[in-house]
Scaffold this motif. Structure first.
Motif, mmCIF file in Angstrom:
data_model
loop_
_atom_site.group_PDB
_atom_site.id
_atom_site.type_symbol
_atom_site.label_atom_id
_atom_site.label_comp_id
_atom_site.label_asym_id
_atom_site.label_seq_id
_atom_site.Cartn_x
_atom_site.Cartn_y
_atom_site.Cartn_z
ATOM 1 N N LYS A 24 -68.252 -47.585 33.769
ATOM 2 C CA LYS A 24 -69.650 -47.982 33.927
ATOM 3 C C LYS A 24 -70.121 -47.561 35.318
ATOM 4 O O LYS A 24 -69.450 -47.851 36.322
ATOM 5 C CB LYS A 24 -69.770 -49.496 33.790
ATOM 6 N N ASP A 72 -77.148 -56.991 38.478
ATOM 7 C CA ASP A 72 -75.741 -57.309 38.803
ATOM 8 C C ASP A 72 -74.798 -56.625 37.818
ATOM 9 O O ASP A 72 -73.639 -57.005 37.708
ATOM 10 C CB ASP A 72 -75.528 -58.825 38.785
ATOM 11 N N GLN A 73 -75.314 -55.624 37.109
ATOM 12 C CA GLN A 73 -74.521 -55.017 36.039
ATOM 13 C C GLN A 73 -73.824 -53.710 36.423
ATOM 14 O O GLN A 73 -73.546 -52.862 35.583
ATOM 15 C CB GLN A 73 -75.403 -54.792 34.799
ATOM 16 N N ILE B 213 -70.604 -49.083 24.139
ATOM 17 C CA ILE B 213 -71.102 -48.756 25.484
ATOM 18 C C ILE B 213 -72.268 -49.673 25.834
ATOM 19 O O ILE B 213 -72.315 -50.268 26.913
ATOM 20 C CB ILE B 213 -71.551 -47.278 25.574
ATOM 21 N N THR B 216 -71.227 -53.114 26.690
ATOM 22 C CA THR B 216 -70.511 -53.159 27.965
ATOM 23 C C THR B 216 -71.488 -53.025 29.133
ATOM 24 O O THR B 216 -71.363 -53.723 30.150
ATOM 25 C CB THR B 216 -69.458 -52.035 28.016
ATOM 26 N N LEU B 217 -72.470 -52.140 28.976
ATOM 27 C CA LEU B 217 -73.455 -51.957 30.053
ATOM 28 C C LEU B 217 -74.197 -53.257 30.321
ATOM 29 O O LEU B 217 -74.560 -53.560 31.461
ATOM 30 C CB LEU B 217 -74.446 -50.847 29.682
ATOM 31 N N ALA B 218 -74.416 -54.054 29.288
ATOM 32 C CA ALA B 218 -75.183 -55.303 29.440
ATOM 33 C C ALA B 218 -74.339 -56.455 29.970
ATOM 34 O O ALA B 218 -74.874 -57.510 30.312
ATOM 35 C CB ALA B 218 -75.793 -55.685 28.089
ATOM 36 N N SER B 219 -73.031 -56.269 30.072
ATOM 37 C CA SER B 219 -72.153 -57.364 30.489
ATOM 38 C C SER B 219 -71.737 -57.237 31.950
ATOM 39 O O SER B 219 -70.970 -56.343 32.320
ATOM 40 C CB SER B 219 -70.890 -57.382 29.612
ATOM 41 N N ALA B 220 -72.218 -58.141 32.793
ATOM 42 C CA ALA B 220 -71.861 -58.105 34.213
ATOM 43 C C ALA B 220 -70.377 -58.399 34.411
ATOM 44 O O ALA B 220 -69.778 -58.029 35.419
ATOM 45 C CB ALA B 220 -72.717 -59.091 35.004
ATOM 46 N N ASN B 223 -68.179 -54.953 34.603
ATOM 47 C CA ASN B 223 -68.628 -53.863 35.471
ATOM 48 C C ASN B 223 -67.531 -52.850 35.784
ATOM 49 O O ASN B 223 -67.810 -51.671 35.968
ATOM 50 C CB ASN B 223 -69.194 -54.422 36.778
#
Ligand code: SF4
Ligand code: SF4
Lengths: 242, 242
Positions: A24, A72-73, B213, B216-220, B223
């Motif tokens: 990411k 914060d991502q 993807i 995952t991008l949306a989950s802090a 990271n």
């Protein structure tokens, strides 16, 4: 305080290529290149076509933009170009990002040394094969690799060669033989930058990927190599800014 | 001299998954698993269907077979299963391979510690998410990870979770939070092990990859994660032994 010529800031997305493929990351694309590769997929960074979009930005402003986009991502930023190794004072930005706990990756073709190379978390050096119509300056490349090995950066660097044809493949073997200690990546070139049907493009790239795998499997010189596709091209085709 | 239950030896091919994705490698598939995941793509290693194909082989014979197949075209071997962590004396094979300058990778679900884990060049621990219908033994997993961190193996290990649905994704977040220091990979699950049209399968897997993807991008929490497809499935579909 230095200002950097920036063309795009986007993300979060994934790094589609090379040593941290799938990671990411946010992207910063800088303007300007000392090369003009025949198949450059970022020609707008140097051919004048996007020169009105270039903004001169300080590290502070770049980081503000990153945070506005990524919140914060993210904890990883990739500096791409053009050739960001043309920028003298980039260590300012790298240090500002590190202070915030953000890792920094960068890709360059290896035509220019910068003292701040040793501060990068993931440095990809991607010398250009014959199909690009560019000439590798081996002395410069030797200096860059020697410096980085001396600074014990082998865990933080890699070489990556993009392959379009058999001549490129021989060049890749030559690069890997010259710098056997450096983690080495082969990547399928995308020679179809105008295809708009993403499925068609993906299937074509996968068949070229299979070709490259088979060539690599047959080469005893490349036993330690890793062969990867461009993940973002498989998913998002030729779209920019994803 | 120990003998190991072997079902397949094949290669050279590329490693399709995880921490050394794209790496040229040979595969040794061992028989036997203490799990029975609902979507296991190697069920023949433990469901009895291939039990007549199991050969009990010494390290020496395994290496002879590898060399007969791979010649001088490999320097990396992946031990897969089944669960090869069931095999007590595998360090014999690892050492024999190391003596020949060959690196060794291994994948296990993390249900069992073996003292030889610390000798592997690339150890992938792949705990199974809820969709597998298996239960993670967290104490065992804690012990494995603690031991490996104590032995300073962080550069040689990774965690990988295969994702089929939202519940699996939450599980992956939980695993990464529990072991934040360990390099972490998310992988798209292949829920269609019978599709024989490779192009159809590739496009379906790519669209599931895009889904993963985006999550995952949306989950802090994720990271630092890396999200990867199964490269071999994109190219060779559901074929075995490639
Ligand atoms: S070095 Fe990179 S940015 Fe510069 S012309 Fe070549 S491909 Fe394009
Ligand atoms: S742990 Fe691996 S080999 Fe064992 S049942 Fe699950 S997926 Fe199959």
């Amino acid at each position: 305080m230095a200002q950097f010529p920036v063309l795009e800031i986007f993300g979060p997305t994934i790094q589609g290529e090379g040593m941290v493929a799938g990671r990411k990351t946010m992207f910063i694309r800088t303007a300007g290149c000392d090369y003009s590769c025949s198949w450059c997929d970022s020609a707008f960074t140097w051919d004048g076509s996007a020169k009105d979009d270039i903004e001169m930005l300080s590290s502070e402003t770049i980081i503000e933009r990153l945070e506005a986009l990524g919140g914060d991502q993210f904890n990883h930023v990739t500096v791409s170009g053009g050739n960001p190794a043309l920028l003298k004072h980039l260590d300012e930005l790298i240090e500002q990002l590190h202070k915030r706990g953000i890792q920094v990756a960068l890709e360059t073709q290896g035509s220019r040394w910068q003292p701040w190379f040793g501060k990068l978390d993931d440095l990809t050096i991607s010398p250009k094969p014959p199909s690009s119509n560019m000439q590798t300056n081996w002395e410069t490349l030797d200096t860059i690799i020697d410096n980085l090995i001396e600074q014990e950066r082998l865990h933080h660097i890699s070489l990556k060669v993009v392959i379009f044809n058999d001549g490129d493949f021989s060049y890749a073997e030559q690069v890997h033989k010259r710098y056997p200690q450096v983690p080495f990546y082969l990547q399928v070139g995308n020679d179809d930058l105008t295809e708009t049907d993403d499925s068609q493009l993906a299937l074509k790239l996968l068949s070229q990927y299979e070709w490259l795998i088979n060539k690599t499997l047959a080469s005893a010189t490349l036993n330690s190599a890793r062969v990867l596709p461009q993940l973002h091209a498989l998913i998002w085709g030729n779209k920019r800014g994803v």
